[in-house]
Design an enzyme around this catalytic site. Structure first.
Site, mmCIF file in Angstrom:
data_model
loop_
_atom_site.group_PDB
_atom_site.id
_atom_site.type_symbol
_atom_site.label_atom_id
_atom_site.label_comp_id
_atom_site.label_asym_id
_atom_site.label_seq_id
_atom_site.Cartn_x
_atom_site.Cartn_y
_atom_site.Cartn_z
ATOM 1 N N GLU A 1 52.197 101.570 29.980
ATOM 2 C CA GLU A 1 53.014 101.363 31.187
ATOM 3 C C GLU A 1 52.338 102.040 32.366
ATOM 4 O O GLU A 1 51.824 103.153 32.241
ATOM 5 C CB GLU A 1 54.406 102.014 31.069
ATOM 6 C CG GLU A 1 55.417 101.292 30.247
ATOM 7 C CD GLU A 1 56.761 102.017 30.215
ATOM 8 O OE1 GLU A 1 57.115 102.694 31.213
ATOM 9 O OE2 GLU A 1 57.434 101.903 29.185
ATOM 10 N N GLU B 1 58.001 107.058 24.813
ATOM 11 C CA GLU B 1 58.299 108.262 25.603
ATOM 12 C C GLU B 1 59.325 109.183 24.944
ATOM 13 O O GLU B 1 60.441 109.370 25.482
ATOM 14 C CB GLU B 1 58.772 107.859 27.010
ATOM 15 C CG GLU B 1 57.759 107.060 27.782
ATOM 16 C CD GLU B 1 58.244 106.664 29.185
ATOM 17 O OE1 GLU B 1 59.440 106.806 29.468
ATOM 18 O OE2 GLU B 1 57.423 106.226 29.989
HETATM 19 O O1 IFM Z 1 61.752 101.933 33.326
HETATM 20 C C1 IFM Z 1 61.103 102.986 32.719
HETATM 21 C C2 IFM Z 1 60.752 102.644 31.288
HETATM 22 O O2 IFM Z 1 61.863 102.295 30.544
HETATM 23 C C3 IFM Z 1 60.096 103.828 30.610
HETATM 24 N N1 IFM Z 1 59.000 104.322 31.394
HETATM 25 C C4 IFM Z 1 59.224 104.571 32.807
HETATM 26 C C5 IFM Z 1 59.831 103.346 33.446
HETATM 27 C C6 IFM Z 1 60.057 103.586 34.951
HETATM 28 O O3 IFM Z 1 60.923 104.664 35.136
#
Ligand code: IFM
Length: 453
Positions: free
Chosen positions: A363, A177
């Protein structure tokens, strides 16, 4: 077991996906490991950021977190019991190089080596992310990601890690990210290092993407046959109304949120419409950088949480947009809109517009206010439903021709949720932070039931 009557019908089945589809859970180093002073680990920007009162909502830090540094065998057993065939973790740069440069720390490398061996012994494919936000503080003191030198430092670090683990890890993610690193960390200032400068954030994106491109051949050289990619946080962008002004705002917002990353990674350079808006703030780009950024990857990792509804907002910064809340829609405890259909739309759009060879959901998850029942169970039916419906969305995307090859639930464990501290729980496993006891939530049980077919 969860009350499956509360779950949407028809339920997705593992058999609806190919036998080679990957099913995993994801975590990151600073969010779970703890042990910040052990075995030669150096200070990270998150250690420093958390130490300033007011930065973290509950005043906490990742100093202990889930104590995964010591409890990893138990956590990997838990992952195995779920039936996952892949596990995504990140390597903490300050464990490998305490000050971000120079000789590697053998104890840090050994920790990840044991973790990787532990995964392989359990039949779980290791997916390693090289950078999930815990920059060594010493590099930040020298300017951090705003400085071009940090690109070289990242490549050196990537070389050390992939030389050591590249014989066993065959799936590498350079960055997690980069939007968050750049904009939450350097524009909004909600994340480490807490800088609030749009111009800096724009330059940081460029250095992150450049470091990704420069690291790819290094990773490939050290890890024969490996697949390498990057993970982006991406959002479907929806105009707030049918007006032409909101439609144009949505396009601009998509430009800064999504295309600013997707375009250069796919050889198109930074989007001209956004560049035109940046006025005095365009990034400094050295000839050749854009070719490096566009180095071919083997997959694109997509982190999907929510769509963004956008209105025109004249005067609101360079992009002049405002994110608004669609009334009456389902939301998580974070206020994020729940939209499985948004995931279908997003995946189809990425496939249509950019055609990466493979896509993985690296994710996807949700935070709700979990309640521990008197019998110790956690009946998180909203999270069960969220999980089931997003997996169903993946099935729909695959059926429509998207080359989606895997799904990683965020997260295996409740953990340190950055500026929210421990107030937000994203795990499919509950962690009692006082005792470090792990308890599989109903959502974890649902995932296991799904995975065991
Ligand atoms: O916890 C975070 C993660 O570190 C990166 N993506 C989003 C998740 C939830 O906010």
């Amino acid at each position: 077991m969860p009350d499956t009557d509360a779950l949407p019908k028809p339920m997705p089945k593992r058999a609806d996906f190919g036998a080679d589809f990957l099913w995993g859970c994801a975590t990151s180093s600073y969010q779970i490991e703890g042990a910040v002073h052990e075995d030669g680990r150096g200070e990270s920007i998150w250690d420093r950021f958390c130490a300033t009162p007011g930065h973290i909502r509950d005043g906490s830090s990742g100093a202990v977190a889930c104590d995964h540094y010591h409890r990893w065998p138990q956590d990997l057993d838990l992952a195995r019991s779920l039936g996952v065939n892949a596990y995504r973790f990140s390597v903490a740069w300050p464990r490998i190089q305490a000050s971000g440069r120079g000789k590697p720390n053998a104890k840090g490398l050994d920790f990840y080596s044991r973790l990787v061996d532990g995964l392989l012994e359990r039949g779980i494919q290791p997916w390693a992310t090289l950078y999930h936000w815990d920059l060594p503080q010493a590099l930040q003191d020298a300017g951090g990601w705003a400085q071009r030198d940090t690109v070289e430092a990242f490549v050196e670090y990537s070389d050390l890690v992939t030389r050591h683990l590249g014989d066993r890890v065959k799936h590498w993610i350079t960055h997690n990210e980069p939007w968050c690193t750049a904009f939450l960390g350097h524009f909004e200032g909600h994340h480490a290092p807490g800088i609030k400068s749009w111009k800096t954030a724009i330059q940081v994106v460029h250095h992150l993407l450049l470091s990704h491109g420069q690291a790819i051949p290094v990773v490939r050289r050290n890890s024969a046959g490996a697949q390498v990619g990057i993970t982006l946080s991406l959002h479907p962008i929806v105009p707030a109304s049918g007006s032409a002004a909101d439609a144009a705002a949505a396009l601009r917002h998509d430009g800064s949120r999504n295309r600013w990353f997707l375009d250069p990674l796919h050889g198109r350079g930074y989007p001209a419409d956004v560049l035109a808006l940046l006025g005095t703030n365009p990034p400094t780009v050295v000839p050749g950088d854009l070719d490096t950024i566009a180095t071919a990857t083997d997959f694109l990792g997509v982190n999907y949480y929510f769509p963004e509804v956008v209105a025109d907002a004249p005067g609101a910064g360079d992009i002049a947009t405002r994110v608004v809340e669609r009334p009456g829609v389902e939301r998580t405890a974070f206020g994020w809109e729940v939209s499985p259909q948004g995931l279908v739309t997003l995946l189809q759009r990425i496939h249509r517009d950019y055609a990466p060879p493979r896509l993985y959901i690296t994710e996807n998850g949700s935070t709700f206010d979990d309640v521990v029942q008197p019998d110790g169970s956690i009946r998180d039916l909203q999270r069960c439903s969220y999980l089931a419906r997003h997996i169903e969305a993946c099935r729909e995307a695959v059926a429509s021709g998207v080359p989606l090859k895997g799904y990683f639930a965020w997260s295996l464990l409740d953990n340190f949720e950055w500026a929210e501290g421990y107030l937000r729980r994203f795990g499919i496993t509950h962690v009692d932070y006082a005792t470090q006891q792990r308890t599989l939530k109903a959502s974890g049980q649902w995932y296991a039931q799904f995975l065991h077919g």
